[in-house]
Design a protein around this motif. Sequence first.
Motif, PDB file in Angstrom:
ATOM      1  N   MET A   1       0.843  -1.202   0.000  1.00 34.92           N
ATOM      2  CA  MET A   1       0.000   0.000   0.000  1.00 34.92           C
ATOM      3  C   MET A   1       0.880   1.255   0.000  1.00 34.92           C
ATOM      4  O   MET A   1       1.980   1.244   0.547  1.00 34.92           O
ATOM      5  N   ASN A   2       0.377   2.342  -0.615  1.00 39.96           N
ATOM      6  CA  ASN A   2       1.116   3.584  -0.544  1.00 39.96           C
ATOM      7  C   ASN A   2       0.800   4.304   0.758  1.00 39.96           C
ATOM      8  O   ASN A   2      -0.066   3.894   1.529  1.00 39.96           O
ATOM      9  N   ARG A   3       1.514   5.393   0.995  1.00 36.86           N
ATOM     10  CA  ARG A   3       1.392   6.065   2.286  1.00 36.86           C
ATOM     11  C   ARG A   3       0.002   6.646   2.502  1.00 36.86           C
ATOM     12  O   ARG A   3      -0.455   6.736   3.644  1.00 36.86           O
ATOM     13  N   HIS A   4      -0.702   7.035   1.438  1.00 35.15           N
ATOM     14  CA  HIS A   4      -2.052   7.570   1.601  1.00 35.15           C
ATOM     15  C   HIS A   4      -3.017   6.467   2.035  1.00 35.15           C
ATOM     16  O   HIS A   4      -3.878   6.683   2.900  1.00 35.15           O
ATOM     17  N   GLU A   5      -2.856   5.306   1.449  1.00 32.40           N
ATOM     18  CA  GLU A   5      -3.704   4.178   1.847  1.00 32.40           C
ATOM     19  C   GLU A   5      -3.389   3.750   3.280  1.00 32.40           C
ATOM     20  O   GLU A   5      -4.288   3.393   4.038  1.00 32.40           O
ATOM     21  N   ASP A   6      -2.106   3.782   3.644  1.00 26.90           N
ATOM     22  CA  ASP A   6      -1.736   3.461   5.023  1.00 26.90           C
ATOM     23  C   ASP A   6      -2.380   4.442   6.003  1.00 26.90           C
ATOM     24  O   ASP A   6      -2.861   4.053   7.063  1.00 26.90           O
ATOM     25  N   ALA A   7      -2.367   5.712   5.650  1.00 28.73           N
ATOM     26  CA  ALA A   7      -2.965   6.727   6.521  1.00 28.73           C
ATOM     27  C   ALA A   7      -4.459   6.485   6.680  1.00 28.73           C
ATOM     28  O   ALA A   7      -5.021   6.605   7.781  1.00 28.73           O
ATOM     29  N   ALA A  11      -6.292   5.532  10.180  1.00 23.75           N
ATOM     30  CA  ALA A  11      -7.423   6.301  10.692  1.00 23.75           C
ATOM     31  C   ALA A  11      -8.623   5.388  10.936  1.00 23.75           C
ATOM     32  O   ALA A  11      -9.368   5.570  11.914  1.00 23.75           O
ATOM     33  N   ARG A  12      -8.811   4.412  10.066  1.00 22.30           N
ATOM     34  CA  ARG A  12      -9.895   3.453  10.243  1.00 22.30           C
ATOM     35  C   ARG A  12      -9.703   2.650  11.516  1.00 22.30           C
ATOM     36  O   ARG A  12     -10.652   2.391  12.266  1.00 22.30           O
ATOM     37  N   MET A  13      -8.462   2.266  11.803  1.00 18.61           N
ATOM     38  CA  MET A  13      -8.179   1.511  13.013  1.00 18.61           C
ATOM     39  C   MET A  13      -8.458   2.347  14.275  1.00 18.61           C
ATOM     40  O   MET A  13      -9.026   1.866  15.248  1.00 18.61           O
ATOM     41  N   VAL A  14      -8.084   3.610  14.241  1.00 18.34           N
ATOM     42  CA  VAL A  14      -8.373   4.501  15.370  1.00 18.34           C
ATOM     43  C   VAL A  14      -9.879   4.671  15.530  1.00 18.34           C
ATOM     44  O   VAL A  14     -10.403   4.719  16.642  1.00 18.34           O
ATOM     45  N   ASP A  42       6.148   0.067  10.355  1.00 18.32           N
ATOM     46  CA  ASP A  42       5.850   1.359   9.730  1.00 18.32           C
ATOM     47  C   ASP A  42       4.364   1.703   9.855  1.00 18.32           C
ATOM     48  O   ASP A  42       3.992   2.861  10.120  1.00 18.32           O
ATOM     49  N   PHE A  43       3.505   0.710   9.660  1.00 20.13           N
ATOM     50  CA  PHE A  43       2.068   0.952   9.798  1.00 20.13           C
ATOM     51  C   PHE A  43       1.723   1.277  11.258  1.00 20.13           C
ATOM     52  O   PHE A  43       0.910   2.163  11.525  1.00 20.13           O
ATOM     53  N   ALA A  44       2.343   0.559  12.195  1.00 20.96           N
ATOM     54  CA  ALA A  44       2.101   0.830  13.616  1.00 20.96           C
ATOM     55  C   ALA A  44       2.461   2.275  13.955  1.00 20.96           C
ATOM     56  O   ALA A  44       1.757   2.945  14.731  1.00 20.96           O
ATOM     57  N   GLN A  45       3.540   2.776  13.345  1.00 20.24           N
ATOM     58  CA  GLN A  45       3.940   4.155  13.603  1.00 20.24           C
ATOM     59  C   GLN A  45       2.920   5.138  13.045  1.00 20.24           C
ATOM     60  O   GLN A  45       2.619   6.166  13.665  1.00 20.24           O
ATOM     61  N   VAL A  46       2.351   4.831  11.885  1.00 21.59           N
ATOM     62  CA  VAL A  46       1.311   5.690  11.309  1.00 21.59           C
ATOM     63  C   VAL A  46       0.087   5.719  12.222  1.00 21.59           C
ATOM     64  O   VAL A  46      -0.516   6.781  12.447  1.00 21.59           O
TER      65      VAL A  46
END
Length: 273
Positions: A1-7, A11-14, A42-46
């Motif tokens: 996934m790109n960084r926008h999809e990760d973000a 946000a969905r997880m939060v 990296d995803f955990a950090q986002v």
Amino acid sequence: MNRHEDAAEAARMVAFAMARRKAPARSGEYARLVQRFDTEPDFAQVVRKVAQGFELTVLEVHPMTGLVLGTTPETDFAVSVSDLVPQTTDRPLYLLAQLTIAAMVFPRPEDLDDDEHVGRISVRQVDEEVRVLASTIERRLAQSGGDVDPPSDQPGLEGLWRAYLRRNATGMTKAQTDRAPRASTRALVKKAFTHLESHGFVRKVSDEDAGTYVTNVKYRLQIRDQAARDMLQELAALGVAVLPTDGTPDYDQPSSDDHPSPDDAAPVNDLFS
């Protein structure tokens, strides 16, 4: 996934974490996000950065509970245990009920760090425990000749123990079978449990003993990291208790110079030893 999809996924997880009654076991998407958090640093950090943007902190990610968020004074989103205590004249009694629930559920320090620990407790048990504690404190003060009157600068404030004991446990005679009146102590404790349940901290398992509940990881983390300290501080500020520092609760009225710092607060399991 790109960084926008990760973000977007972060946000969905939060969002899952802030929603009531959401858990990975009930949502395949939430379970997938938890797995990503555990396996992709990296995803955990986002996710942590997204939470930080909402002025929240990530306390833990658990496969059963999901993402567990902690509050900061600035946030308007997450709800902590202490936030569930109603802003009424009975608030000190509700705080006492909540502290008693926590102290009974986590009787040992190691329980607060045990992922497998599940507390099972009832409304009747909590009410009886507070009454025993209150009676012991009142008897101790009477024997020592201690002052049990409200502080001169807070004439409307009764001793917490006295206020609790003045109320009937059920408000009913033996011939009555309807619900306990709102002013009864069991109704007060029941309301404390209802607030916890409505926000996913406990789950009701039976009507035994006026209502029996079990706790979960989310509740354990809130008590371990934040809630007990916050409730103790508020009781101290109200002038009805001081923060114990040696494992021995002190319910004498504190002076303005007697309020210890948050770092001095005792573990929740020491509150009522």
